[in-house]
Design a protein around this motif. Structure first.
Motif, PDB file in Angstrom:
ATOM      1  N   PHE A  89       0.325  -1.453  -0.065  1.00  0.00           N
ATOM      2  CA  PHE A  89      -0.207   0.349  -0.046  1.00  0.00           C
ATOM      3  C   PHE A  89       0.851   1.327   0.133  1.00  0.00           C
ATOM      4  CE2 PHE A  89       1.210  -0.446   4.849  1.00  0.00           C
ATOM      5  CZ  PHE A  89       0.978   1.118   5.066  1.00  0.00           C
ATOM      6  N   ILE A  90       0.348   2.601  -0.172  1.00  0.00           N
ATOM      7  CA  ILE A  90       0.717   4.086   0.580  1.00  0.00           C
ATOM      8  C   ILE A  90      -0.231   4.520   1.326  1.00  0.00           C
ATOM      9  CG2 ILE A  90       1.780   4.005  -2.109  1.00  0.00           C
ATOM     10  CD1 ILE A  90       0.235   5.378  -3.302  1.00  0.00           C
ATOM     11  N   GLY A  91       0.284   5.370   1.579  1.00  0.00           N
ATOM     12  CA  GLY A  91      -0.319   6.506   2.577  1.00  0.00           C
ATOM     13  C   GLY A  91      -0.004   7.936   2.872  1.00  0.00           C
ATOM     14  N   ILE A  92      -1.209   8.435   2.932  1.00  0.00           N
ATOM     15  CA  ILE A  92      -0.842   9.963   3.500  1.00  0.00           C
ATOM     16  C   ILE A  92      -1.493   9.854   5.355  1.00  0.00           C
ATOM     17  CG2 ILE A  92      -0.643  10.989   0.965  1.00  0.00           C
ATOM     18  CD1 ILE A  92      -3.632  11.390   1.598  1.00  0.00           C
ATOM     19  N   ALA A  93      -0.235  11.088   5.456  1.00  0.00           N
ATOM     20  CA  ALA A  93      -0.716  11.453   7.231  1.00  0.00           C
ATOM     21  C   ALA A  93      -2.408  12.453   7.075  1.00  0.00           C
ATOM     22  CB  ALA A  93       0.468  12.318   7.881  1.00  0.00           C
ATOM     23  N   TRP A  94      -2.353  13.106   8.304  1.00  0.00           N
ATOM     24  CA  TRP A  94      -4.193  13.406   8.623  1.00  0.00           C
ATOM     25  C   TRP A  94      -4.676  12.481   9.055  1.00  0.00           C
ATOM     26  CZ3 TRP A  94      -2.655  18.337   9.758  1.00  0.00           C
ATOM     27  CH2 TRP A  94      -1.576  18.533   8.695  1.00  0.00           C
ATOM     28  N   PRO A  95      -4.900  11.970   9.395  1.00  0.00           N
ATOM     29  CA  PRO A  95      -6.074  10.547  10.262  1.00  0.00           C
ATOM     30  C   PRO A  95      -6.691  11.392  10.886  1.00  0.00           C
ATOM     31  CG  PRO A  95      -3.935  10.731  11.221  1.00  0.00           C
ATOM     32  CD  PRO A  95      -3.344  11.068  10.338  1.00  0.00           C
ATOM     33  N   GLY A  96      -7.667  10.282  10.837  1.00  0.00           N
ATOM     34  CA  GLY A  96      -8.676  10.786  11.700  1.00  0.00           C
ATOM     35  C   GLY A  96     -10.238  11.546  11.411  1.00  0.00           C
ATOM     36  N   ILE A  97     -10.136  12.397  10.169  1.00  0.00           N
ATOM     37  CA  ILE A  97     -10.523  12.970   9.728  1.00  0.00           C
ATOM     38  C   ILE A  97     -11.980  12.200   8.618  1.00  0.00           C
ATOM     39  CG2 ILE A  97      -9.035  15.098   9.664  1.00  0.00           C
ATOM     40  CD1 ILE A  97      -8.850  14.403   6.525  1.00  0.00           C
ATOM     41  N   GLY A  98     -12.347  10.899   8.630  1.00  0.00           N
ATOM     42  CA  GLY A  98     -12.861  10.397   8.327  1.00  0.00           C
ATOM     43  C   GLY A  98     -12.493  10.100   6.778  1.00  0.00           C
ATOM     44  N   ASP A  99     -13.195   8.997   6.318  1.00  0.00           N
ATOM     45  CA  ASP A  99     -13.241   8.469   5.220  1.00  0.00           C
ATOM     46  C   ASP A  99     -13.538   9.241   4.193  1.00  0.00           C
ATOM     47  OD1 ASP A  99     -13.743   7.232   2.196  1.00  0.00           O
ATOM     48  OD2 ASP A  99     -14.714   4.984   3.164  1.00  0.00           O
TER      49      ASP A  99
END
Length: 208
Positions: A24-34
């Motif tokens: 996978f790849i991903g980016i930050a800023w979690p917790g703001i929902g789908d």
């Protein structure tokens, strides 16, 4: 098809090994929902409420989120680097994964990746080097992807070549007919396991 480069060191954590191992790849800023299920205005509200970031940074973050969710597409290519190599992957769809929590060290916004090959950094051409050297978290290659000259390094091509070379070796029709006759006889064997295997082989041949 487009080509992108994504930074793999986010908030001081290097994710390259995890990206490669877990596909996978991903980016930050979690917790703001789908993000697929919320309009961009809600992204902005959540970012301000959760992180309290300023207007200039907010604009950059929203651009990154938009690029990751909407500009990147299933089937595009992505590059990820370590100290010696650039890894080339085939992108999948966006998904949101908060199964490991929504702390700042988490990457909840993700895309699946099928890794196709790796290229020594020194072998990348000038256009791809320029892509890698952009400071944005996600950068898009602004040339036809053929100008990246990635194909010679992709393992999928070598696998296809192997398959093509094997496919040139053909069994003559008489031998195939004899083999099918044997399988048909095995369908009437008293051994149940042999009947099942013969049936499976005939069905597999029928699909080929």
């Amino acid at each position: 098809m487009n080509l992108f480069h994504i930074q793999s060191t986010l908030r001081g954590i290097n994710w390259t090994a995890s990206f490669l191992e877990n596909n996978f790849i991903g980016i930050a800023w979690p917790g703001i929902g789908d993000l697929e299920h919320e309009p961009p205005e809600e992204w902005k509200h959540q970012l301000i409420q959760r992180y309290g970031i300023g207007e200039m940074e907010l604009t950059q973050v929203l651009e990154t989120l938009h690029m990751f969710v909407y500009i990147m597409q299933d089937g595009d290519y992505v590059l990820v680097d370590d100290a010696e190599w650039t890894y080339v992957g085939d992108l999948g769809d966006y998904f949101y994964d908060d199964s490991n929590g929504t702390g700042e060290e988490s990457l909840c916004h993700r895309r699946g990746v099928t890794w196709l090959g790796r290229i020594p950094l020194m072998e990348l051409n000038d256009k791809v080097q320029a892509l890698r050297n952009q400071h944005s978290i996600i950068a898009k290659f602004e040339h036809p992807i053929s100008q990246a000259q990635l194909d010679p390094w992709l393992s999928v091509n070598s696998e296809t070549t192997k398959e093509d070379s094997h496919s040139s070796v053909r069994v003559d029709e008489d031998t195939v007919k004899e083999a099918l006759d044997v399988l048909k006889e095995a369908l009437h064997s008293e051994e149940a396991d042999l009947r099942v295997r013969a049936a499976a082989a005939i069905l597999q041949y029928a699909k080929s």
